[in-house]
Design a protein around this motif. Structure first.
Motif, PDB file in Angstrom:
ATOM      1  N   SER A  56       0.811  -1.210   0.000  1.00 44.53           N
ATOM      2  CA  SER A  56       0.000   0.000   0.000  1.00 44.53           C
ATOM      3  C   SER A  56       0.849   1.266   0.000  1.00 44.53           C
ATOM      4  O   SER A  56       0.342   2.357  -0.249  1.00 44.53           O
ATOM      5  CB  SER A  56      -0.930   0.013   1.224  1.00 44.53           C
ATOM      6  N   THR A  57       2.148   1.134   0.280  1.00 45.26           N
ATOM      7  CA  THR A  57       3.073   2.271   0.237  1.00 45.26           C
ATOM      8  C   THR A  57       4.398   1.780  -0.331  1.00 45.26           C
ATOM      9  O   THR A  57       4.542   0.607  -0.685  1.00 45.26           O
ATOM     10  CB  THR A  57       3.335   2.848   1.641  1.00 45.26           C
ATOM     11  N   GLY A  58       5.390   2.689  -0.385  1.00 43.60           N
ATOM     12  CA  GLY A  58       6.732   2.293  -0.785  1.00 43.60           C
ATOM     13  C   GLY A  58       7.489   1.665   0.373  1.00 43.60           C
ATOM     14  O   GLY A  58       6.899   1.245   1.374  1.00 43.60           O
ATOM     15  N   PHE A  59       8.839   1.646   0.260  1.00 46.58           N
ATOM     16  CA  PHE A  59       9.671   0.919   1.216  1.00 46.58           C
ATOM     17  C   PHE A  59      10.488   1.812   2.140  1.00 46.58           C
ATOM     18  O   PHE A  59      11.110   1.290   3.073  1.00 46.58           O
ATOM     19  CB  PHE A  59      10.625  -0.010   0.462  1.00 46.58           C
ATOM     20  N   ASP A  60      10.537   3.110   1.897  1.00 44.34           N
ATOM     21  CA  ASP A  60      11.359   3.974   2.739  1.00 44.34           C
ATOM     22  C   ASP A  60      10.971   3.762   4.197  1.00 44.34           C
ATOM     23  O   ASP A  60       9.841   4.042   4.595  1.00 44.34           O
ATOM     24  CB  ASP A  60      11.137   5.436   2.342  1.00 44.34           C
ATOM     25  N   PHE A  68     -25.721   5.061  12.306  1.00 43.54           N
ATOM     26  CA  PHE A  68     -24.419   5.463  11.773  1.00 43.54           C
ATOM     27  C   PHE A  68     -23.813   4.375  10.905  1.00 43.54           C
ATOM     28  O   PHE A  68     -24.277   3.226  10.894  1.00 43.54           O
ATOM     29  CB  PHE A  68     -23.451   5.816  12.909  1.00 43.54           C
ATOM     30  N   THR A  69     -22.743   4.756  10.188  1.00 41.50           N
ATOM     31  CA  THR A  69     -21.968   3.834   9.351  1.00 41.50           C
ATOM     32  C   THR A  69     -20.621   3.588  10.009  1.00 41.50           C
ATOM     33  O   THR A  69     -19.940   4.544  10.402  1.00 41.50           O
ATOM     34  CB  THR A  69     -21.751   4.412   7.944  1.00 41.50           C
ATOM     35  N   VAL A  70     -20.236   2.327  10.136  1.00 41.11           N
ATOM     36  CA  VAL A  70     -18.903   2.010  10.626  1.00 41.11           C
ATOM     37  C   VAL A  70     -18.012   1.742   9.418  1.00 41.11           C
ATOM     38  O   VAL A  70     -18.378   0.990   8.513  1.00 41.11           O
ATOM     39  CB  VAL A  70     -18.919   0.793  11.584  1.00 41.11           C
ATOM     40  N   HIS A  71     -16.873   2.402   9.372  1.00 43.11           N
ATOM     41  CA  HIS A  71     -15.906   2.204   8.292  1.00 43.11           C
ATOM     42  C   HIS A  71     -14.863   1.187   8.734  1.00 43.11           C
ATOM     43  O   HIS A  71     -14.388   1.226   9.881  1.00 43.11           O
ATOM     44  CB  HIS A  71     -15.242   3.523   7.922  1.00 43.11           C
ATOM     45  N   THR A  72     -14.495   0.310   7.837  1.00 40.72           N
ATOM     46  CA  THR A  72     -13.563  -0.767   8.199  1.00 40.72           C
ATOM     47  C   THR A  72     -12.751  -1.178   6.980  1.00 40.72           C
ATOM     48  O   THR A  72     -12.952  -0.665   5.869  1.00 40.72           O
ATOM     49  CB  THR A  72     -14.331  -1.962   8.780  1.00 40.72           C
ATOM     50  N   THR A  73     -11.808  -2.103   7.192  1.00 41.71           N
ATOM     51  CA  THR A  73     -10.939  -2.565   6.111  1.00 41.71           C
ATOM     52  C   THR A  73     -11.460  -3.872   5.521  1.00 41.71           C
ATOM     53  O   THR A  73     -12.285  -4.559   6.119  1.00 41.71           O
ATOM     54  CB  THR A  73      -9.503  -2.793   6.611  1.00 41.71           C
ATOM     55  N   ASP A  74     -10.923  -4.209   4.350  1.00 47.26           N
ATOM     56  CA  ASP A  74     -11.344  -5.446   3.692  1.00 47.26           C
ATOM     57  C   ASP A  74     -10.381  -6.595   3.959  1.00 47.26           C
ATOM     58  O   ASP A  74     -10.383  -7.603   3.242  1.00 47.26           O
ATOM     59  CB  ASP A  74     -11.500  -5.230   2.186  1.00 47.26           C
ATOM     60  N   THR A  75      -9.557  -6.461   5.001  1.00 40.50           N
ATOM     61  CA  THR A  75      -8.677  -7.566   5.402  1.00 40.50           C
ATOM     62  C   THR A  75      -9.522  -8.812   5.677  1.00 40.50           C
ATOM     63  O   THR A  75     -10.580  -8.717   6.293  1.00 40.50           O
ATOM     64  CB  THR A  75      -7.888  -7.175   6.670  1.00 40.50           C
ATOM     65  N   ALA A  87     -16.740  -1.197   3.885  1.00 39.53           N
ATOM     66  CA  ALA A  87     -15.408  -1.798   3.956  1.00 39.53           C
ATOM     67  C   ALA A  87     -14.623  -1.459   2.702  1.00 39.53           C
ATOM     68  O   ALA A  87     -15.186  -1.399   1.598  1.00 39.53           O
ATOM     69  CB  ALA A  87     -15.515  -3.311   4.107  1.00 39.53           C
ATOM     70  N   MET A  88     -13.322  -1.240   2.862  1.00 44.42           N
ATOM     71  CA  MET A  88     -12.473  -0.896   1.724  1.00 44.42           C
ATOM     72  C   MET A  88     -11.023  -1.213   2.074  1.00 44.42           C
ATOM     73  O   MET A  88     -10.713  -1.542   3.215  1.00 44.42           O
ATOM     74  CB  MET A  88     -12.623   0.577   1.366  1.00 44.42           C
ATOM     75  N   GLN A  89     -10.159  -1.097   1.086  1.00 42.87           N
ATOM     76  CA  GLN A  89      -8.736  -1.326   1.310  1.00 42.87           C
ATOM     77  C   GLN A  89      -8.221  -0.304   2.317  1.00 42.87           C
ATOM     78  O   GLN A  89      -8.674   0.837   2.364  1.00 42.87           O
ATOM     79  CB  GLN A  89      -7.976  -1.216  -0.010  1.00 42.87           C
ATOM     80  N   SER A  90      -7.264  -0.730   3.120  1.00 40.81           N
ATOM     81  CA  SER A  90      -6.775   0.104   4.217  1.00 40.81           C
ATOM     82  C   SER A  90      -6.306   1.478   3.751  1.00 40.81           C
ATOM     83  O   SER A  90      -6.627   2.504   4.370  1.00 40.81           O
ATOM     84  CB  SER A  90      -5.636  -0.617   4.943  1.00 40.81           C
ATOM     85  N   ALA A 142      -7.009   7.410   3.653  1.00 39.04           N
ATOM     86  CA  ALA A 142      -6.875   8.573   2.779  1.00 39.04           C
ATOM     87  C   ALA A 142      -8.207   9.283   2.541  1.00 39.04           C
ATOM     88  O   ALA A 142      -8.277  10.515   2.548  1.00 39.04           O
ATOM     89  CB  ALA A 142      -6.256   8.153   1.445  1.00 39.04           C
ATOM     90  N   GLN A 143      -9.266   8.507   2.331  1.00 37.82           N
ATOM     91  CA  GLN A 143     -10.544   9.098   1.937  1.00 37.82           C
ATOM     92  C   GLN A 143     -11.458   9.429   3.113  1.00 37.82           C
ATOM     93  O   GLN A 143     -12.309  10.322   3.008  1.00 37.82           O
ATOM     94  CB  GLN A 143     -11.271   8.153   0.980  1.00 37.82           C
ATOM     95  N   TYR A 144     -11.301   8.738   4.223  1.00 42.46           N
ATOM     96  CA  TYR A 144     -12.257   8.905   5.319  1.00 42.46           C
ATOM     97  C   TYR A 144     -11.594   9.339   6.635  1.00 42.46           C
ATOM     98  O   TYR A 144     -11.905  10.393   7.179  1.00 42.46           O
ATOM     99  CB  TYR A 144     -13.058   7.614   5.513  1.00 42.46           C
TER     100      TYR A 144
END
Length: 532
Positions: free
Chosen positions: A61-65, A369-376, A402-405, A410-412
């Motif tokens: 999901s990110t680089g390696f630095d 309400f809506t609970v936001h979570t990851t798709d793991t 649910a969405m990718q972490s 970033a969006q929420y």
């Protein structure tokens, strides 16, 4: 006894065709074909290369630095690519000498000196110098670089070279955990980063036993052994390939078919079946699922509403049905197996009536309400049970997104466009001491200030004061007492608090790997592991 649904899922995994597996693996067929052709072409000319292949459950999901990465896959890879001065063994969590030639020498309460391992080189052939060490720390300490690691080392006031063989650290205050804490900072080549920081993030250059070769997003990461490495854990194979298999069925099939020698994050539903065909161990971990509230969104600014959702969650049912019992309900911020575990004064046993009463006291008769979570994968297993539990509270109606972490934050989360977030977390990849685990969420600007917005409250100020006093004392009993008081505030206020700590199941072929150990963190480690 595994329930019928588990058996059915296992049978489904076993029936995955070769074509289905290769599709799920995302390019694994090409890699296998390449390796096969390479082996065939070179069989008569050079010895076959030794290789370790593994299945990783997270995408890049990110680089390696190492200063900025938050990708679980990248951080696991960095265990092999980079070194700190002192590192923590990924499996035992015990400190060992990496780029330091001896443990830090304490000059006085606020000064330490660390001599360097002589002859160490980066993967581009350049020597590791004291300037590289100073640069590696100062860039993290620079607030303009917005490193998430800053809150873990902000006790360091400055770093300076001492000749060409050692560095000296000046601290803002006494810090008895200095030797193990500096393991979270990896040493990087100053010239490479200053020349091309984005290039370094995509193609990291370290001094560890394995060199980065390339990474294909959602596909694989490739490494080669570094012949000039002169540290403790030399590369034992010529190359490694880590397949990024976020699909759990693909990981299980890869392991069962011997296409890989190890996988992380074995699905709980398949653990018993796969244990008959591989080595498999479940390690208790700090790795948690947390509930995080946006305190800028009423009514979640009311502690009674936050507490109500904790009391209204049948955590044991979540664990039994979603994880087949392979987790422990939170009774503190850390798991019971942690060496500094202290039970919190508030423990959220399931109490539907109390949840309803707290909402009524807060003047909330209807909570939608809506609970936001990851798709793991394992998070997706527990979320339906969590929603079912909350929707039993009178007047409460909850749905889920649910969405990718990466997209979630970033969006929420980072935009403040959420009310309640349920997500996994595990900063123990950086270290295992109590202060580090608490500091990840409660110090600095990232979480308490910008994500759950608890910073600036009297309770947060009191928590930080207790944490500061705990980490500066050399009296362990006093430190535990102070940490206990800080955790009591967290447990009562619950701006961000664990639901449970889970066991991490890892599978490997013991006949293929010598010296392999499962980790109490996300990822896999092949430091010192040999291929039979």
């Amino acid at each position: 006894m595994i329930p019928a649904s588990s058996t059915k899922k296992s049978q489904t995994a076993r029936r995955i065709s070769r074509r289905g597996f290769l599709t799920a693996a995302g390019g694994l067929s090409a890699a296998l074909a390449f390796s096969a052709s390479l082996s065939a072409c070179s069989a008569d000319t050079v010895p076959a290369k030794k290789r370790i292949e593994a299945g990783i459950s997270y995408s890049l999901s990110t680089g390696f630095d190492p200063m900025i990465t938050t990708s679980a896959a990248a951080m696991a890879a960095n265990l092999h690519i980079f070194e700190g001065l002192v590192d923590l063994h990924p499996a035992t969590r015990k400190p060992y000498l990496a780029l330091a030639s001896e443990m830090p020498r304490k000059i006085d309460e606020r000064t330490y000196e660390v001599p360097l391992r002589q002859g160490a080189r980066f993967h581009d052939g350049s020597p590791v110098t004291v300037d590289d060490v100073v640069y590696s720390f100062t860039r993290v300490l620079d607030p303009e670089n917005a490193s998430t690691l800053l809150q873990l080392v902000d006790f360091i006031d400055g770093v300076e070279p001492r000749g060409d063989k050692s560095v000296r650290f000046h601290l803002k205050n006494p810090f008895p955990l200095f030797a193990e804490r500096i393991s979270c900072i990896k040493i990087v080549p100053k010239s490479v980063i200053e020349n091309d920081p984005k290039g370094f993030d995509a193609h990291p250059v370290g001094s560890g036993p394995y060199k980065f070769v390339r990474a294909l997003k959602d596909n694989r990461v490739e490494f080669s052994g570094f012949a000039d490495y002169n540290g403790q854990y030399k590369a034992t194979v010529d190359e490694m390939i880590w397949y990024l298999l976020s699909d759990s069925a693909a990981r299980v099939t890869a392991q069962d078919s011997d296409r890989v020698q190890a996988i992380e994050d074995v699905p709980y539903l398949d653990s018993e079946w796969l244990q008959k065909r591989s080595n498999l161990e479940q390690v208790p971990s700090f790795g948690l699922l947390f509930m995080m509230f946006n305190l800028q969104k009423p009514p979640f600014d009311d502690v009674r509403v936050r507490q109500a959702l904790h009391y209204g969650l049948d955590t044991q049912q979540v664990i039994e049905r979603g994880l087949l019992g392979h987790a422990s309900a939170a009774t503190s911020f850390v798991h019971k197996e942690h060496p500094d575990y202290i039970k919190a004064s508030t423990v959220y046993d399931y109490d539907l009536e109390k949840a309803s009463q707290l909402l009524h006291q807060a003047g909330v008769d209807k909570l939608d309400f809506t609970v936001h979570t990851t798709d793991t994968s394992w998070v997706k297993d527990v979320m339906p049970v969590i929603l079912e539990s909350w929707n039993k509270i009178p007047g409460v109606s909850v749905n889920m997104q649910a969405m990718q972490s990466g997209a979630l934050y970033a969006q929420y989360v980072d935009t403040g466009n959420y009310q309640l977030c349920v997500a996994p977390g595990d900063p123990s990849v950086y270290g295992n001491d109590m202060d580090l685990l608490l500091s990840w969420w409660f110090r600095g600007k990232t979480w308490a200030d910008k994500r759950f917005h608890w910073a600036g409250t009297p309770e947060h100020a009191r928590t930080l004061d207790l944490m500061d006093r705990a980490v500066q004392t050399s009296d362990r009993d006093e430190a535990l007492r102070l940490w206990g008081q800080a955790i009591d505030i967290m447990a009562e206020q619950v701006p961000l608090y664990p639901i449970f700590h889970r066991n991490l199941p890892t599978a490997w072929h013991g006949t293929d790997l010598k010296g392999f150990k499962p980790l109490p963190t996300t990822g896999l480690s092949f430091l010192g592991v040999e291929r039979n």
